[in-house]
Design a protein around this motif. Structure first.
Motif, short mmCIF file in Angstrom:
data_model
loop_
_atom_site.label_atom_id
_atom_site.label_comp_id
_atom_site.label_asym_id
_atom_site.label_seq_id
_atom_site.Cartn_x
_atom_site.Cartn_y
_atom_site.Cartn_z
N VAL A 1 -41.70 40.08 8.08
CA VAL A 1 -40.45 40.30 7.60
C VAL A 1 -40.55 38.79 6.35
O VAL A 1 -40.95 37.90 7.49
CB VAL A 1 -39.45 40.15 7.76
CG1 VAL A 1 -38.27 40.36 6.59
CG2 VAL A 1 -39.58 41.37 8.75
N ALA A 2 -41.09 39.62 5.28
CA ALA A 2 -41.87 37.51 4.52
C ALA A 2 -40.81 38.15 3.43
O ALA A 2 -40.76 39.41 2.84
CB ALA A 2 -42.91 38.08 4.56
N LEU A 3 -40.28 37.12 2.63
CA LEU A 3 -40.17 37.23 1.31
C LEU A 3 -41.29 36.85 0.03
O LEU A 3 -42.13 35.69 0.10
CB LEU A 3 -38.80 36.27 0.83
CG LEU A 3 -38.01 36.13 2.05
CD1 LEU A 3 -36.77 35.50 1.66
CD2 LEU A 3 -37.40 37.83 1.79
N LYS A 4 -40.42 37.45 -1.23
CA LYS A 4 -42.27 37.47 -1.72
C LYS A 4 -41.35 36.27 -3.40
O LYS A 4 -40.45 37.03 -3.56
CB LYS A 4 -43.06 37.63 -2.27
CG LYS A 4 -44.26 37.62 -3.47
CD LYS A 4 -45.21 38.79 -3.28
CE LYS A 4 -46.42 38.79 -4.09
NZ LYS A 4 -47.39 38.98 -3.78
N GLY A 5 -41.64 35.19 -3.73
CA GLY A 5 -40.99 35.31 -5.13
C GLY A 5 -40.21 34.25 -4.68
O GLY A 5 -38.88 34.21 -5.63
N SER A 6 -39.92 33.91 -3.36
CA SER A 6 -38.86 32.95 -3.14
C SER A 6 -38.69 32.09 -3.09
O SER A 6 -37.75 30.13 -2.19
CB SER A 6 -38.65 33.13 -1.79
OG SER A 6 -39.95 32.70 -1.43
N GLY A 7 -39.48 30.98 -4.32
CA GLY A 7 -39.10 29.16 -4.54
C GLY A 7 -40.84 28.49 -3.96
O GLY A 7 -41.91 29.57 -3.45
N ARG A 8 -40.41 27.65 -3.93
CA ARG A 8 -41.77 26.86 -3.88
C ARG A 8 -42.22 26.70 -2.35
O ARG A 8 -41.10 26.18 -1.24
CB ARG A 8 -41.88 25.23 -4.49
CG ARG A 8 -41.96 25.12 -5.98
CD ARG A 8 -42.66 23.80 -6.28
NE ARG A 8 -42.24 23.89 -7.87
CZ ARG A 8 -41.55 23.68 -8.59
NH1 ARG A 8 -39.95 23.55 -8.63
NH2 ARG A 8 -42.00 23.76 -9.86
N THR A 9 -43.44 26.23 -2.06
CA THR A 9 -43.73 26.26 -0.63
C THR A 9 -44.69 24.51 -1.22
O THR A 9 -45.48 24.56 -2.13
CB THR A 9 -44.50 27.13 0.25
OG1 THR A 9 -45.79 27.00 -0.76
CG2 THR A 9 -43.67 28.07 -0.08
N PRO A 10 -45.35 23.86 0.52
CA PRO A 10 -46.57 23.20 0.29
C PRO A 10 -47.88 23.49 0.08
O PRO A 10 -48.59 22.78 -0.74
CB PRO A 10 -46.64 22.73 1.71
CG PRO A 10 -45.26 23.02 2.25
CD PRO A 10 -44.73 23.98 1.48
N TYR A 11 -47.56 24.68 -0.46
CA TYR A 11 -49.64 24.96 -1.34
C TYR A 11 -48.94 26.03 -2.71
O TYR A 11 -49.73 27.19 -2.60
CB TYR A 11 -49.53 26.27 -0.18
CG TYR A 11 -49.49 26.41 1.06
CD1 TYR A 11 -49.95 25.08 1.88
CD2 TYR A 11 -48.53 26.26 2.35
CE1 TYR A 11 -50.12 24.57 2.52
CE2 TYR A 11 -48.05 26.14 3.40
CZ TYR A 11 -49.81 25.69 4.19
OH TYR A 11 -49.00 25.06 5.09
N SER A 12 -47.99 26.04 -3.29
CA SER A 12 -47.50 26.05 -4.64
C SER A 12 -48.44 25.75 -5.48
O SER A 12 -48.52 26.40 -6.80
CB SER A 12 -45.95 25.87 -5.18
OG SER A 12 -45.50 27.01 -4.44
N ARG A 13 -49.51 24.40 -5.07
CA ARG A 13 -50.46 23.72 -6.43
C ARG A 13 -49.57 24.36 -7.25
O ARG A 13 -50.53 24.78 -8.45
CB ARG A 13 -51.42 25.25 -5.70
CG ARG A 13 -52.27 24.38 -4.82
CD ARG A 13 -52.79 25.49 -4.85
NE ARG A 13 -53.22 26.74 -5.04
CZ ARG A 13 -53.73 27.88 -5.16
NH1 ARG A 13 -54.72 27.82 -5.92
NH2 ARG A 13 -53.13 29.15 -6.02
N GLY A 14 -48.55 23.18 -8.49
CA GLY A 14 -48.26 24.26 -9.84
C GLY A 14 -47.58 24.12 -9.82
O GLY A 14 -46.82 24.98 -10.40
N GLY A 15 -47.86 25.68 -8.84
CA GLY A 15 -46.87 26.70 -9.16
C GLY A 15 -45.32 26.62 -9.40
O GLY A 15 -44.76 25.37 -9.06
N ASP A 16 -44.11 27.53 -9.38
CA ASP A 16 -43.24 27.30 -9.81
C ASP A 16 -42.72 28.60 -8.20
O ASP A 16 -41.77 28.27 -8.27
CB ASP A 16 -42.24 28.13 -10.88
CG ASP A 16 -42.58 29.79 -10.89
OD1 ASP A 16 -42.75 30.07 -10.38
OD2 ASP A 16 -41.79 29.87 -12.16
N GLY A 17 -43.03 29.28 -7.79
CA GLY A 17 -42.38 29.77 -6.23
C GLY A 17 -41.91 30.13 -6.69
O GLY A 17 -41.53 31.12 -6.09
N LYS A 18 -41.49 31.46 -8.45
CA LYS A 18 -40.76 32.35 -8.14
C LYS A 18 -41.78 34.21 -8.79
O LYS A 18 -42.70 34.00 -8.53
CB LYS A 18 -39.79 31.50 -9.94
CG LYS A 18 -39.52 30.94 -9.56
CD LYS A 18 -38.32 31.04 -8.26
CE LYS A 18 -37.26 29.27 -8.25
NZ LYS A 18 -36.13 29.96 -7.80
#
Ligand code: AMP
Ligand code: MG
Length: 458
Positions: free
Chosen positions: A99-116
């Protein structure tokens, strides 16, 4: 919802603990009642809080997963979940589901993305994944899409949303590449063992795992091909060990049959065009084979030779699977007739879906070819072989996720009207029925297709 953390416990080097972002004002956009029932879940305020990221699930230890990936042929050693959180695993009988969420915010692997995630992109995954499932194509599933009440900056401001994804697992070819590239052989072995236990019980050596994954991917890609489905971004991080379709952000179904069809805006070389998919499958599986080599006893030359043998078998497995799917669609198993059929479709640029679905009705079908003599001739030869029409009807969908229908629904959703999307999802649940509004599920017009492009991760 009792969640376990078997993957995070077994493979700390592939996970980073991190919390989903808590949204301002979560609200349901889509809730998959059927899937919820299968999982024993009820739509409630508590579930809304958990699946939006506002409140942790009981016992939850959310993580983002690390993986590498060959993106359009280039190796990127450090990808990972830049906008997703694995909440944990759910036991369903003797199966395990992520069970995973997608679009749930930044993580250590976001590489500059907003995670959204945008509402349109998350709903797109929900539409397509549930449609693939209804077409009996293995796919990750969508349990819910929740609007966050926040705005996400893309080309313009867009409503934000979080998707709940349910998957057999999130083990990717890129997960193996990550550990192999770093020389973490002990962790690699643990990943191998975890994968076998989860998906291939009884398998206990790397070549056997490779063979099993090849078989599943051959079956999967043959199904995509038989439906005119173009994944769009078959990078090695978007290929699962389970054999489920995953991360089909820029995917699309083709209308008229054109083997060189490509929709993705970033696929300028057509690397992932329709006709390339089986070959790219083998290319990706070769990357998996290379990653498994360090786990094989004996000389590297012998192992590489054996792995090449397994990868060659994939070509035959794919061909056999595609032949079978096409025999199902035509109601008769005849290689020459099938090849002439594909040539005929291409020559007249006829719609893939309707070209098959209309087969049982001669005059309706012939109209697709404007009564062309070569079409009439082919139809006569097809009929002479006494095709099984029940088989034809059972294997050719009427309603597929037509691109213009999907885009229109998502545009309405972005503007605040969810009803067209929810209605579309309902219709696409019964793709083999000739619904009352079947004619509205025809190919898009030329003007639409001149400008139609799909985008990754929007
Ligand atoms: P995809 O090709 O859509 O599967 O994504 C490729 C990579 O980009 C993955 O590592 C994603 O997690 C990452 N990614 C996509 N969108 C975002 C975003 N908005 N913020 C951070 N990372 C992202
Ligand atoms: Mg991906």
């Amino acid at each position: 919802m009792k969640l376990h953390h078997r993957f995070a416990d077994a493979l700390p080097s592939l996970t980073s603990a991190c919390q989903p972002a808590a949204p301002a004002a979560p609200a349901w956009a889509y809730f998959n009642q059927d899937l919820a029932q299968t999982l024993g879940l009820e739509q409630s305020e508590v579930l809304l809080a958990i699946l939006s990221g506002q409140q942790p699930a009981p016992d939850s230890q959310p993580v983002a997963c690390a993986y590498s990936g060959h993106q359009f042929g280039q190796f990127n050693p450090s990808l990972g979940d830049g906008r997703a959180h694995l909440l944990g695993e759910l036991a369903l009988g003797d199966e395990w589901l992520d069970v995973a969420l997608k679009g749930s915010g930044r993580t250590p692997y976001s590489r500059g993305g907003d995670g959204k995630g945008t509402l349109a992109a998350m709903l797109r995954e929900a539409i397509i994944s549930e449609h693939l499932h209804a077409l009996s194509v293995p796919s990750t599933r969508s349990l819910a899409v929740i609007q966050t009440g926040e705005t996400v900056a893309r080309l313009g401001p867009e409503p934000g949303a979080v998707l709940t994804r349910v998957a057999a697992s999130h083990l990717r070819v890129g997960s193996f590449e990550y550990l192999a590239a770093r020389g973490q052989t002990e962790d690699l072995r643990r990943l191998f063992e975890f994968t076998c236990q989860r998906h291939y019980p009884g398998v206990d050596e790397p070549l056997a795992l490779l063979a099993q994954v090849c078989q599943r991917q051959a079956e999967l890609i043959a199904q995509w091909m038989s439906l005119g489905f173009i994944h769009g971004v078959m990078n090695t991080d978007n290929m699962t060990l389970s054999g489920e379709s995953i991360d089909f952000g820029p995917c699309a179904f083709m209308d008229h049959y054109d083997p060189s069809q490509v929709f993705s805006s970033i696929d300028r070389q057509g690397r992932y065009r329709y006709e390339q998919q089986p070959g790219i499958g083998q290319w990706n599986l070769t990357r998996l084979a290379e990653s498994l080599l360090p786990l094989m006893p004996g000389s590297i030359e012998d192992n590489a030779e054996q792995a090449r043998g397994v990868l060659n078998e994939y070509v035959e497995q794919y061909q056999a699977a595609f032949d079978r799917r096409m025999a199902d669609k035509l109601g008769v198993d005849h290689a020459d007739l099938r090849n002439q059929w594909l040539e005929l479709l291409a020559r007249h640029s006829v719609d893939w879906t309707w070209g098959h679905a209309m087969l049982p009705d001669r005059s309706e079908w012939l109209a697709l070819f404007a009564g062309a003599a070569d079409a009439e001739d082919w139809y006569r030869r097809w009929q002479a072989l006494q095709p099984d029409l029940d088989r034809v009807r059972a294997n050719n969908p009427w309603t597929i996720a037509r691109n213009h229908r999907v885009e229109a629904a998502l545009t309405a959703a972005t503007q605040g009207d969810l009803e067209p999307t929810l209605a579309l999802i309902r219709t696409l649940q019964s793709p083999f029925q000739r619904a009352q509004d079947w004619a509205d599920f025809g190919p898009g017009d030329a003007a639409f297709y001149q400008s139609f492009k799909t985008y990754c991760g929007t």
